[in-house]
Design a protein around this motif. Structure first.
Motif, mmCIF file in Angstrom:
data_model
loop_
_atom_site.group_PDB
_atom_site.id
_atom_site.type_symbol
_atom_site.label_atom_id
_atom_site.label_comp_id
_atom_site.label_asym_id
_atom_site.label_seq_id
_atom_site.Cartn_x
_atom_site.Cartn_y
_atom_site.Cartn_z
ATOM 1 N N ILE A 122 5.059 28.583 9.464
ATOM 2 C CA ILE A 122 5.047 27.683 8.309
ATOM 3 C C ILE A 122 6.463 27.138 8.065
ATOM 4 O O ILE A 122 6.625 25.983 7.687
ATOM 5 N N GLU A 123 7.469 27.951 8.378
ATOM 6 C CA GLU A 123 8.857 27.460 8.270
ATOM 7 C C GLU A 123 9.058 26.239 9.177
ATOM 8 O O GLU A 123 9.664 25.249 8.769
ATOM 9 N N ASN A 124 8.549 26.319 10.399
ATOM 10 C CA ASN A 124 8.698 25.186 11.324
ATOM 11 C C ASN A 124 7.920 23.970 10.838
ATOM 12 O O ASN A 124 8.373 22.834 10.983
ATOM 13 N N LEU A 125 6.750 24.193 10.266
ATOM 14 C CA LEU A 125 5.971 23.075 9.737
ATOM 15 C C LEU A 125 6.759 22.364 8.637
ATOM 16 O O LEU A 125 6.871 21.132 8.627
ATOM 17 N N ILE A 126 7.334 23.139 7.729
ATOM 18 C CA ILE A 126 8.089 22.537 6.619
ATOM 19 C C ILE A 126 9.319 21.808 7.160
ATOM 20 O O ILE A 126 9.627 20.684 6.751
ATOM 21 N N PHE A 127 9.995 22.429 8.129
ATOM 22 C CA PHE A 127 11.185 21.830 8.745
ATOM 23 C C PHE A 127 10.846 20.468 9.386
ATOM 24 O O PHE A 127 11.527 19.464 9.149
ATOM 25 N N LEU A 128 9.773 20.436 10.165
ATOM 26 C CA LEU A 128 9.402 19.188 10.857
ATOM 27 C C LEU A 128 8.907 18.134 9.873
ATOM 28 O O LEU A 128 9.246 16.952 9.977
ATOM 29 N N GLN A 129 8.112 18.575 8.921
ATOM 30 C CA GLN A 129 7.525 17.642 7.966
ATOM 31 C C GLN A 129 8.628 16.950 7.154
ATOM 32 O O GLN A 129 8.525 15.763 6.823
ATOM 33 N N ARG A 130 9.716 17.660 6.896
ATOM 34 C CA ARG A 130 10.832 17.064 6.146
ATOM 35 C C ARG A 130 11.606 16.048 6.981
ATOM 36 O O ARG A 130 12.327 15.220 6.437
ATOM 37 N N ALA B 4 -2.977 30.354 15.194
ATOM 38 C CA ALA B 4 -2.177 29.658 14.177
ATOM 39 C C ALA B 4 -2.956 28.535 13.501
ATOM 40 O O ALA B 4 -2.471 27.929 12.542
ATOM 41 N N SER B 5 -4.155 28.271 14.004
ATOM 42 C CA SER B 5 -4.924 27.140 13.476
ATOM 43 C C SER B 5 -5.144 27.247 11.960
ATOM 44 O O SER B 5 -4.874 26.299 11.213
ATOM 45 N N LEU B 6 -5.619 28.398 11.533
ATOM 46 C CA LEU B 6 -5.979 28.558 10.111
ATOM 47 C C LEU B 6 -4.761 28.503 9.182
ATOM 48 O O LEU B 6 -4.773 27.743 8.205
ATOM 49 N N PRO B 7 -3.693 29.284 9.439
ATOM 50 C CA PRO B 7 -2.540 29.201 8.520
ATOM 51 C C PRO B 7 -1.869 27.832 8.499
ATOM 52 O O PRO B 7 -1.491 27.354 7.420
ATOM 53 N N ILE B 8 -1.741 27.172 9.653
ATOM 54 C CA ILE B 8 -1.074 25.858 9.660
ATOM 55 C C ILE B 8 -1.950 24.830 8.946
ATOM 56 O O ILE B 8 -1.461 23.981 8.196
ATOM 57 N N MET B 9 -3.273 24.923 9.160
ATOM 58 C CA MET B 9 -4.184 24.016 8.458
ATOM 59 C C MET B 9 -4.050 24.176 6.948
ATOM 60 O O MET B 9 -3.920 23.195 6.207
ATOM 61 N N THR B 10 -4.058 25.415 6.496
ATOM 62 C CA THR B 10 -3.992 25.663 5.050
ATOM 63 C C THR B 10 -2.666 25.168 4.485
ATOM 64 O O THR B 10 -2.623 24.535 3.421
ATOM 65 N N ALA B 11 -1.576 25.432 5.211
ATOM 66 C CA ALA B 11 -0.257 24.980 4.734
ATOM 67 C C ALA B 11 -0.192 23.450 4.699
ATOM 68 O O ALA B 11 0.366 22.871 3.762
ATOM 69 N N SER B 12 -0.764 22.795 5.688
ATOM 70 C CA SER B 12 -0.748 21.321 5.708
ATOM 71 C C SER B 12 -1.499 20.748 4.514
ATOM 72 O O SER B 12 -1.059 19.778 3.898
ATOM 73 N N ILE B 13 -2.639 21.371 4.214
ATOM 74 C CA ILE B 13 -3.416 20.904 3.061
ATOM 75 C C ILE B 13 -2.569 21.027 1.795
ATOM 76 O O ILE B 13 -2.489 20.107 0.975
ATOM 77 N N LEU B 14 -1.881 22.152 1.646
ATOM 78 C CA LEU B 14 -1.077 22.385 0.444
ATOM 79 C C LEU B 14 0.139 21.466 0.368
ATOM 80 O O LEU B 14 0.572 21.084 -0.719
ATOM 81 N N LEU B 15 0.695 21.125 1.523
ATOM 82 C CA LEU B 15 1.901 20.278 1.568
ATOM 83 C C LEU B 15 1.577 18.791 1.456
ATOM 84 O O LEU B 15 2.478 17.957 1.458
#
Ligand code: ZN
Length: 278
Positions: free
Chosen positions: A183-191, A207-218
């Motif tokens: 999720i740290e990498n997702l936030i880093f890239l998304q920024r 990683a499908s489920l946690p990254i999906m959930t984090a993307s929805i929240l972000l």
């Protein structure tokens, strides 16, 4: 928060019926699967096709048959891969865009070592040609990034006019040889994504489920399907792509994100080759 665009990626180039018996392989199977995903809430379908042995293929006729069969059933936004075979030449990777003019196509913003064993070649000369061709044909690029440097490549192509704003990004996490799925990498890239762009993300495998959930929240969009993950839970194979879309819809609704229809996705992504206008 804006509505959630769910992309279904039902088959990719890797999975087969041994890995999961529900993997769609033929044009008829892919079309039926996409239709089920559409009914469950997917607005976009990311399409790969296979050869007669189930291997990766960029055969234009097979794409045409698959698109035709999907179009008999529904108006889902079609995003055709341009990276479905690591050994295909530049022209064959774009031939189906010329013939079928889909609303979207993948644009992989750099070269990586694919699954540690072969090159996934996306050299500058190809990307410049691909971006220019997509603009001419009205095909919206989905800019897939496997690593931070690919966002830098995309910024360069925005500056040089190879990509047009607003760009739509697909953040790929956990592909072997790519950025690890945290999720740290997702936030880093998304920024790092330029302002005014849209983005989606997915994690490979577990990683499908946690990254999906984090993307929805972000506030991002998501992609689910056997191309990225054939399991429902640890040790439990997914029954179908539809089952994965249905779960995504449930989670999104619980988290307060409404689901975008295909027409709403067309508007949000500013697509040009509107299927409904044809
Ligand atoms: Zn793909």
């Amino acid at each position: 928060m804006k509505k959630l665009i769910i992309t279904a990626a039902p088959t990719g180039e890797g999975p087969n019926k041994e890995i999961n018996p529900a993997t769609p392989m033929t044009p008829a199977e892919i079309a039926e699967d996409v239709y089920e995903c559409y009914q469950a809430g997917a607005a976009v379908a990311h399409i790969h096709v296979r050869d007669e042995n189930g291997g990766p293929s960029m055969n234009t006729d097979t794409f045409e048959e698959t698109v035709y069969r999907i179009r008999e059933k529904c108006d889902i936004v079609l995003n055709l891969t341009t990276g479905g075979d690591n050994f295909a030449g530049d022209e064959i990777r774009m031939a189906h865009l010329h013939r079928l003019r889909p609303e979207m196509g993948s644009f992989d913003a750099g070269t990586i070592n694919w699954a540690y064993r072969e090159l996934f070649p996306n050299p500058p000369q190809f990307l410049e040609k691909l971006g220019t061709t997509m603009q001419e044909l009205g095909v919206k690029p989905e800019v897939e990034v496997f690593d931070a440097g690919m966002i830098d490549n995309a910024r360069y192509y925005i500056k040089t006019g190879v990509l047009q704003m607003p760009v739509h990004f697909q953040i790929v996490l956990g592909a072997p040889g790519g950025m690890p799925a945290t999720i740290e990498n997702l936030i880093f890239l998304q920024r790092m994504i330029p302002e005014g762009c849209t983005w989606s993300a997915f994690g490979v495998g577990k990683a499908s489920l946690p990254i999906m959930t984090a993307s929805i929240l972000l506030g991002g969009h998501i992609r689910v399907g056997f191309e990225d993950n054939t399991y429902y839970a640890k040790g439990v194979k997914a029954e179908s792509n539809r089952q994965l879309v249905e779960r995504a819809v449930r989670i999104a609704k619980e988290l307060g994100r409404e689901i975008a229809t295909s027409d709403e996705a067309r508007e949000m992504l500013q697509l040009k080759n509107h299927y409904r206008n044809k």
